[in-house]
Write an enzyme that holds these catalytic residues in place. Structure first.
Site, PDB file in Angstrom:
ATOM      1  N   THR A 188       0.805  -1.221   0.000  1.00  0.00           N
ATOM      2  CA  THR A 188       0.000   0.000   0.000  1.00  0.00           C
ATOM      3  C   THR A 188       0.839   1.273   0.000  1.00  0.00           C
ATOM      4  O   THR A 188       0.304   2.362  -0.176  1.00  0.00           O
ATOM      5  CB  THR A 188      -0.915   0.030   1.236  1.00  0.00           C
ATOM      6  N   LYS A 223      -6.117   0.047   6.044  1.00  0.00           N
ATOM      7  CA  LYS A 223      -4.815   0.699   6.240  1.00  0.00           C
ATOM      8  C   LYS A 223      -4.683   1.901   5.302  1.00  0.00           C
ATOM      9  O   LYS A 223      -4.215   2.980   5.718  1.00  0.00           O
ATOM     10  CB  LYS A 223      -3.692  -0.306   5.976  1.00  0.00           C
ATOM     11  N   CYS A 381     -10.250   3.798 -44.344  1.00  0.00           N
ATOM     12  CA  CYS A 381      -9.371   4.927 -44.656  1.00  0.00           C
ATOM     13  C   CYS A 381      -8.232   4.466 -45.577  1.00  0.00           C
ATOM     14  O   CYS A 381      -8.462   4.167 -46.737  1.00  0.00           O
ATOM     15  CB  CYS A 381      -8.860   5.583 -43.384  1.00  0.00           C
ATOM     16  N   HIS A 507     -14.064   6.757 -40.884  1.00  0.00           N
ATOM     17  CA  HIS A 507     -13.701   5.936 -39.718  1.00  0.00           C
ATOM     18  C   HIS A 507     -14.949   5.526 -38.944  1.00  0.00           C
ATOM     19  O   HIS A 507     -15.308   6.160 -37.935  1.00  0.00           O
ATOM     20  CB  HIS A 507     -12.742   6.715 -38.812  1.00  0.00           C
ATOM     21  N   GLU A 509     -15.306   3.230 -36.876  1.00  0.00           N
ATOM     22  CA  GLU A 509     -15.000   2.756 -35.521  1.00  0.00           C
ATOM     23  C   GLU A 509     -15.262   3.825 -34.461  1.00  0.00           C
ATOM     24  O   GLU A 509     -15.371   3.503 -33.270  1.00  0.00           O
ATOM     25  CB  GLU A 509     -13.551   2.267 -35.429  1.00  0.00           C
TER      26      GLU A 509
END
Length: 541
Positions: A188, A223, A381, A507, A509
């Site tokens: 930690t 903690k 593209c 594009h 996507e």
């Protein structure tokens, strides 16, 4: 008043702040709140448009043509928050604006300094998203606490509660709790040091989200809470997900993060509506089919370079209850080994975008392999431009055919520079960018996929299909089925007598979501699945 959530990161980079921010945005939207998303990037580049994919990953393009950080892709995939150029600011943009103001004399002869002038400009950019119809603005800070370039941004968000009231601001810190195998325990201390750096700046995190490879247990979270001055219930464990990033929101709900945020900001929110999302996660975890897709690109060894491509393939797979197995193929390696060696057994081939000559012949070989072997093909593209060059060379017998980007004096420039790009010298923000309308021919595979004859898609390119060759391509069997409304630019080409051969200049996507996959990706994956099932039936016989 619009309230603000700030998401910072500590210990190491690439922890997933963008994914966590997007997940928080989704959960708050699912509780009926109106959310706006924003990313602040400390690098001095004005935007990522001129940055190498190897350093920065993909450039995510918005409707208004802004070239932005890839984390904005997460924002759009997870939320309905409208994004524009105010959703992504960089150090370069901030300083550029301040310097322009100084040159115009707006500071009345004063000495321009980081504090207050740079920090005031950062605060102004954050507050631009606040309006009466917005409940909360989620602002993600790029980089890691401790980075020198991030200090002005941290100072700016420290000041925001002084302007709008602490009750209207929430600080969430994403950190890493590493597990040391040799010691057989989680550590930690890095988290404690990260929070200590924030507190030295004057920021006390309200919530800690701890990334970890395995469960760290109550002992460690208690903690962390003690040493970081955070409530025990506000230390949230975020374990790496087994199946998909789309499990992240569900994991945060299990730790009641949405409840905690609503309570701490005293928001009026409705119940959480996640039934459809749980159905999505069930389909992700329990696919009924598989399909193997080859992505043949120039930047394959950097996964984030095609981040939205891979996500869109997954989205289409969710629609078909199919697990997508992506085979990432470096186009230069395909040049060396040949298409037969690397593409055998593939159900579908996707060739994405890119710039420059390197690896182009490998992409063209991949297109040829898909066309000649009746394997579903999707070109995007530069992938569309390679498909045009391949067809011109091997079907139309224009042996010298090429793009003028790669061979200026080619005898047959079937791909050429856009007229509007003639004389353009500057590289940043000068391409054909953003959402543009496209008309699709009735009866084309693309129009059937969209179920529409007119679409708007996002672009990022300088070169185009040379319309002087249009009739020759049609006569040879490659049909331009998508054009700009005036008919001067070819946006989509198809080969009608192929099982699935579609290539687009834009594009797609950038418009796909897990519960709403892009229709062209859905069609492509469906065609690949048909090929796989056909081959399986042949093997059974």
């Amino acid at each position: 008043m619009t309230q603000h959530i700030f998401v910072t990161g500590g210990v190491v980079s690439s922890l997933g702040k963008g994914l966590t921010s997007a997940s928080i945005g989704m959960l708050l939207e699912r509780r009926g709140l109106t959310v706006r998303m924003q990313k602040l990037d400390p690098y001095i580049n004005v935007d990522p448009g001129t940055m190498s994919p190897y350093q920065h990953g993909e450039v995510y393009v918005l409707d208004d043509g802004s070239e932005t950080d890839l984390d904005l892709g997460h924002y759009e995939r997870f939320t309905s928050s409208p994004l524009n150029r105010d959703s992504n600011y960089t150090t370069g943009q901030i300083y550029q604006t301040v310097i322009e103001k100084e040159r115009r004399g707006e500071y009345l002869g004063g000495t321009v300094q980081v504090v207050p002038h740079i920090t005031d400009e950062i605060k102004r950019c954050i507050r631009k998203l606040a309006s009466p119809d917005v409940d909360v603005v989620i602002t993600e800070l790029g980089g890691t606490v401790g980075d020198i370039e991030g200090l002005p941004f941290l100072e700016a968000i420290r000041q925001i509660p002084l302007d709008v009231g602490k009750e209207n601001c929430l600080f969430i810190h994403l950190t890493l709790v590493p597990y040391l195998k040799a010691a057989r325990e989680a550590k930690t201390k890095p988290t404690q040091h990260s929070v200590q750096q924030l507190r030295e700046i004057g920021i006390q995190p309200d919530i800690l989200i701890c990334r970890t490879e395995r469960a760290i247990g109550r002992e460690h979270t208690d903690k962390i809470a003690l040493f970081c001055n955070v409530e025990k219930r506000a230390v949230i464990e975020e374990i790496d997900k087994e199946y998909s990033i789309y499990e992240v929101p569900v994991g945060l709900v299990e730790h009641q993060l949405d409840e905690l945020i609503v309570e701490k900001l005293n928001m009026t929110a409705g119940p959480l509506e996640l039934d459809d999302y749980h159905d999505l996660v069930h389909r992700i975890r329990n696919p009924r089919h598989e399909a193997k897709i080859a992505v043949v690109g120039k930047y394959i060894d950097h996964r984030d370079a095609y981040k939205s491509i891979y996500e869109s393939l997954d989205h289409a797979g969710f629609q078909h209850s199919t697990r997508i197995i992506v085979k990432r193929i470096e186009s230069e390696e395909l040049e060396r080994q040949g298409a037969d060696a690397l593409l055998a057994g593939i159900d579908g081939i996707l060739v994405p975008g890119g710039f420059g000559m390197r690896g182009i012949e490998g992409k063209i070989q991949a297109v040829q392999y898909a066309r000649e072997n009746n394997i579903p093909f999707f070109g995007i593209c530069l992938g569309m431009q390679c498909a045009v060059v391949e067809f011109a060379r091997n079907v139309m017998h224009l042996n010298d055919a090429n793009s003028s980007e790669f061979e200026r004096d080619t005898q047959h420039p079937v791909i050429c520079l856009l007229d509007e790009q003639e004389g353009v010298v500057a590289k940043g923000g000068t391409m054909r960018l953003g959402a543009q309308p496209c008309l699709l021919a009735e009866g084309s595979r693309s129009a059937e996929a969209y179920n529409s004859s007119e679409v708007n898609e996002r672009h990022r390119h300088r070169y185009e299909f040379n319309c002087e060759y249009r009739e020759k391509f049609i006569h040879a069997g490659m049909t331009p089925v998508g054009t700009s409304p005036d008919g001067t630019l070819v946006e989509v080409v198809e080969i009608p007598d192929h099982p699935w051969f579609v290539a687009v200049q834009y594009h797609p996507e950038f418009r796909s979501q897990p519960n709403n996959p892009h229709p062209l990706f859905t069609g492509f994956v469906g065609a690949a699945l048909n090929i796989r099932q056909h081959h399986s039936r042949r093997l059974v016989r």
